[in-house]
Design a protein around this motif. Structure first.
Motif, mmCIF file in Angstrom:
data_model
loop_
_atom_site.group_PDB
_atom_site.id
_atom_site.type_symbol
_atom_site.label_atom_id
_atom_site.label_comp_id
_atom_site.label_asym_id
_atom_site.label_seq_id
_atom_site.Cartn_x
_atom_site.Cartn_y
_atom_site.Cartn_z
ATOM 1 N N GLY A 1 -3.843 10.122 -7.807
ATOM 2 C CA GLY A 1 -4.573 10.897 -6.785
ATOM 3 C C GLY A 1 -4.863 10.057 -5.451
ATOM 4 O O GLY A 1 -5.481 10.698 -4.579
ATOM 5 N N ARG A 2 -4.628 8.940 -5.560
ATOM 6 C CA ARG A 2 -4.797 7.960 -4.118
ATOM 7 C C ARG A 2 -3.686 8.342 -3.108
ATOM 8 O O ARG A 2 -2.673 8.839 -3.361
ATOM 9 C CB ARG A 2 -4.493 6.552 -4.191
ATOM 10 N N ASN A 3 -4.371 8.648 -1.794
ATOM 11 C CA ASN A 3 -3.648 9.227 -0.771
ATOM 12 C C ASN A 3 -2.475 7.982 -0.210
ATOM 13 O O ASN A 3 -3.056 6.906 -0.237
ATOM 14 C CB ASN A 3 -4.623 9.675 0.441
ATOM 15 N N THR A 4 -1.495 8.507 -0.007
ATOM 16 C CA THR A 4 -0.436 7.404 0.077
ATOM 17 C C THR A 4 0.325 7.665 1.575
ATOM 18 O O THR A 4 0.955 6.665 2.141
ATOM 19 C CB THR A 4 0.514 7.070 -0.946
ATOM 20 N N LYS A 5 0.435 8.782 1.824
ATOM 21 C CA LYS A 5 0.963 9.053 3.425
ATOM 22 C C LYS A 5 0.262 10.201 3.988
ATOM 23 O O LYS A 5 -0.355 11.245 3.497
ATOM 24 C CB LYS A 5 2.478 9.859 2.863
ATOM 25 N N PHE A 6 0.154 9.981 5.353
ATOM 26 C CA PHE A 6 -0.579 10.689 6.039
ATOM 27 C C PHE A 6 0.102 11.450 7.177
ATOM 28 O O PHE A 6 1.081 10.509 7.775
ATOM 29 C CB PHE A 6 -1.964 9.896 6.658
ATOM 30 N N VAL B 1 -13.307 -0.032 0.981
ATOM 31 C CA VAL B 1 -12.408 -0.908 -0.218
ATOM 32 C C VAL B 1 -13.094 -0.047 -1.552
ATOM 33 O O VAL B 1 -14.130 -0.140 -1.790
ATOM 34 C CB VAL B 1 -12.865 -2.363 -0.266
ATOM 35 N N ILE B 2 -11.991 0.614 -1.984
ATOM 36 C CA ILE B 2 -12.137 1.430 -3.465
ATOM 37 C C ILE B 2 -11.402 0.675 -4.418
ATOM 38 O O ILE B 2 -10.252 0.783 -4.231
ATOM 39 C CB ILE B 2 -11.994 2.810 -3.174
ATOM 40 N N ASN B 3 -12.088 0.326 -5.371
ATOM 41 C CA ASN B 3 -11.271 -0.302 -6.610
ATOM 42 C C ASN B 3 -10.550 -1.428 -6.078
ATOM 43 O O ASN B 3 -9.227 -1.806 -6.663
ATOM 44 C CB ASN B 3 -10.473 0.551 -7.297
ATOM 45 N N GLY B 4 -10.884 -2.130 -5.004
ATOM 46 C CA GLY B 4 -10.123 -3.557 -4.680
ATOM 47 C C GLY B 4 -9.070 -3.309 -3.791
ATOM 48 O O GLY B 4 -8.128 -3.872 -3.116
ATOM 49 N N VAL B 5 -8.993 -1.888 -3.253
ATOM 50 C CA VAL B 5 -7.940 -1.271 -2.286
ATOM 51 C C VAL B 5 -8.345 -0.765 -1.047
ATOM 52 O O VAL B 5 -9.219 0.109 -1.207
ATOM 53 C CB VAL B 5 -7.063 -0.266 -3.072
ATOM 54 N N LYS B 6 -7.814 -1.245 0.071
ATOM 55 C CA LYS B 6 -8.387 -0.386 1.385
ATOM 56 C C LYS B 6 -7.924 0.843 1.357
ATOM 57 O O LYS B 6 -6.817 1.311 1.005
ATOM 58 C CB LYS B 6 -7.823 -1.242 2.577
ATOM 59 N N THR B 7 -8.919 1.504 1.570
ATOM 60 C CA THR B 7 -8.744 3.321 1.590
ATOM 61 C C THR B 7 -9.078 3.680 2.786
ATOM 62 O O THR B 7 -10.463 3.669 3.259
ATOM 63 C CB THR B 7 -9.586 3.580 0.266
#
Length: 70
Positions: A15-20, A50-56
């Motif tokens: 469910g993480r957004n990967t392309k915009f 930073v969500i769960n260690g990932v820049k979002t």
């Protein structure tokens, strides 16, 4: 309803957004590209968390339901 400046084009299985897609400039961006542009100040209606260690990339909060990344 007015289209948001940036739309999510692809999500990972988690469910993480990967392309915009920038609907104004008509360009596609990966998550790292979009983050870089936000950090450069190119997208004032968005910020990076930073969500769960990932820049979002996330939309700046407001009371308009159509202004969220979606």
């Amino acid at each position: 309803m007015k289209k948001p400046q940036v739309s999510v084009k692809q999500e990972s299985p988690s469910g993480r957004n990967t392309k915009f897609h920038d609907n104004i400039k008509n360009i596609d961006m990966t998550r790292p590209q979009f983050i870089k542009e936000i950090e450069k100040g190119e997208y004032s209606n968005y910020h990076v968390r930073v969500i769960n260690g990932v820049k979002t990339p996330v939309s700046n909060p407001d009371k308009k339901p159509g202004n969220n990344l979606g």
